[in-house]
Design a protein around this motif. Sequence first.
Motif, PDB file in Angstrom:
ATOM      1  N   PRO A 187     -33.684 -28.439  -1.949  1.00 32.45           N
ATOM      2  CA  PRO A 187     -32.348 -28.751  -2.455  1.00 32.45           C
ATOM      3  C   PRO A 187     -32.221 -28.477  -3.951  1.00 32.45           C
ATOM      4  N   ALA A 188     -31.020 -28.186  -4.359  1.00 33.29           N
ATOM      5  CA  ALA A 188     -30.734 -28.036  -5.781  1.00 33.29           C
ATOM      6  C   ALA A 188     -30.777 -29.409  -6.436  1.00 33.29           C
ATOM      7  N   ALA A 212     -24.769 -37.605  -8.702  1.00 33.43           N
ATOM      8  CA  ALA A 212     -23.571 -38.098  -9.385  1.00 33.43           C
ATOM      9  C   ALA A 212     -22.307 -37.941  -8.549  1.00 33.43           C
ATOM     10  N   LEU A 213     -22.441 -37.299  -7.414  1.00 31.97           N
ATOM     11  CA  LEU A 213     -21.349 -37.152  -6.454  1.00 31.97           C
ATOM     12  C   LEU A 213     -21.921 -37.440  -5.075  1.00 31.97           C
ATOM     13  N   ALA A 238     -24.233 -29.887   1.742  1.00 26.00           N
ATOM     14  CA  ALA A 238     -24.273 -30.961   0.749  1.00 26.00           C
ATOM     15  C   ALA A 238     -25.721 -31.292   0.373  1.00 26.00           C
ATOM     16  N   LEU A 239     -26.575 -31.415   1.376  1.00 24.74           N
ATOM     17  CA  LEU A 239     -27.986 -31.719   1.120  1.00 24.74           C
ATOM     18  C   LEU A 239     -28.642 -30.592   0.332  1.00 24.74           C
ATOM     19  N   ASP A 240     -28.335 -29.345   0.708  1.00 27.99           N
ATOM     20  CA  ASP A 240     -28.923 -28.194   0.016  1.00 27.99           C
ATOM     21  C   ASP A 240     -28.435 -28.099  -1.429  1.00 27.99           C
ATOM     22  N   ALA A 241     -27.210 -28.565  -1.672  1.00 30.58           N
ATOM     23  CA  ALA A 241     -26.646 -28.520  -3.022  1.00 30.58           C
ATOM     24  C   ALA A 241     -27.200 -29.625  -3.919  1.00 30.58           C
ATOM     25  N   GLY A 242     -27.917 -30.580  -3.311  1.00 32.20           N
ATOM     26  CA  GLY A 242     -28.501 -31.664  -4.102  1.00 32.20           C
ATOM     27  C   GLY A 242     -27.798 -32.995  -3.971  1.00 32.20           C
ATOM     28  N   ILE A 243     -26.797 -33.095  -3.085  1.00 32.85           N
ATOM     29  CA  ILE A 243     -26.173 -34.399  -2.851  1.00 32.85           C
ATOM     30  C   ILE A 243     -27.168 -35.275  -2.098  1.00 32.85           C
ATOM     31  N   ARG A 301     -30.064 -41.026   0.405  1.00 33.68           N
ATOM     32  CA  ARG A 301     -29.656 -42.428   0.395  1.00 33.68           C
ATOM     33  C   ARG A 301     -28.475 -42.563   1.361  1.00 33.68           C
ATOM     34  N   ILE A 302     -28.676 -43.321   2.425  1.00 32.89           N
ATOM     35  CA  ILE A 302     -27.621 -43.521   3.418  1.00 32.89           C
ATOM     36  C   ILE A 302     -26.986 -44.885   3.203  1.00 32.89           C
ATOM     37  N   SER A 303     -25.685 -44.882   2.990  1.00 24.19           N
ATOM     38  CA  SER A 303     -24.904 -46.102   2.778  1.00 24.19           C
ATOM     39  C   SER A 303     -24.055 -46.342   4.028  1.00 24.19           C
ATOM     40  N   VAL A 304     -24.148 -47.550   4.590  1.00 24.77           N
ATOM     41  CA  VAL A 304     -23.470 -47.855   5.856  1.00 24.77           C
ATOM     42  C   VAL A 304     -22.593 -49.095   5.710  1.00 24.77           C
ATOM     43  N   LYS A 305     -21.363 -48.974   6.192  1.00 30.23           N
ATOM     44  CA  LYS A 305     -20.452 -50.130   6.296  1.00 30.23           C
ATOM     45  C   LYS A 305     -20.409 -50.606   7.746  1.00 30.23           C
TER      46      LYS A 305
END
Length: 341
Positions: free
Chosen positions: A7-8, A24-25, A51-56, A87-91
């Motif tokens: 990933p980036a 940051a996003l 998104a994962l490859d872009a570094g998110i 990081r997985i955020s769950v509601k």
Amino acid sequence: MTSTHTPAHLPTRRLGTTGPVTSALGLGAMGMSDLYGPADEAESIATLHAALDAGITLIDTGDFYGMGHNELLIREALRGRDRDSVRISVKYGAQRDPAGNWIGYDAGPAATKTALAYTLRRLGTDHVDVYRPARLDPQVPIEETVGAIAELVQAGYVRHIGLSEVGAETLRRAAAVHPISDLQIEYSLISRSLEAEVLPAARELGIGITAYGVLSRGLLSGHWSAGRELHGTDFRGHSPRFQGENLAHNLSLVEQLGRIAEAKGASTAQVAIAWVAQQGEDIVPLVGARRRERLTEALGALDLRLDPADLAAIEAAVPVGAAAGDRYAAAQMASLDSERR
């Protein structure tokens, strides 16, 4: 399993003083399964991969998004990837029937633990990075809800506790039980009610902000048009800001924002996202991109710097309270602890 993808690296921010470091996003995955009309599953997976490859590194979901479909989608997207790099955020907490109707809310201790058990199975993981009730349960003291999640932290099933759409008093009561990493709350140029009390309280307590709705459900994207037809399952068909004269007024605000964006050589969406990001290093915007081209556009906001003159021009074009219509219908607004005065 270790990924073969490299990933980036994106800029990072910490969620509050006790939370994890993330990109940051972040990417909000809700629209890939629910509430915005039909989505293309293959394109959703491709967007998550991009998104994962872009570094998110922050992916946000809810167990009630498509009744588990969203979590299963994320599981598929993470297959073959390094789980610990995300990081997985769950509601949780929203109750729905088989037809998708909203039928109540439950953030009691037993419901909290049961919901997490199902979430872990659907995600195919042994822990969730941030776990949060989607709303304040009026029948359950926040201390009991946070206490139950704290027991899950102690047991290793949850890394950090978050909250969503709660007010300043609730934040203080929750933080007295266990450190809170972040508050997930709507924040955009036309949704700024948190600035009066909620944001100062969060900062006082060292609680970060994960800001959803930064494009106000697409309204601030620069891609919305007055004549757009909405699918019956798209909740924007009932959202006050997307109705009649309200929509016309709000699109006039977007038009003014677009002129500022054009002068910066940026898109309207990029300016709207960058504005939220520049409200503080303790804020991580979540974008709800469902397609790769929208994700690419959103990522461009991280390279955009708004100087004081830009910020003043944006404030003049879209001042506080400029939007016509509330961000939710009346019944939903009444249920928001964050909007109580």
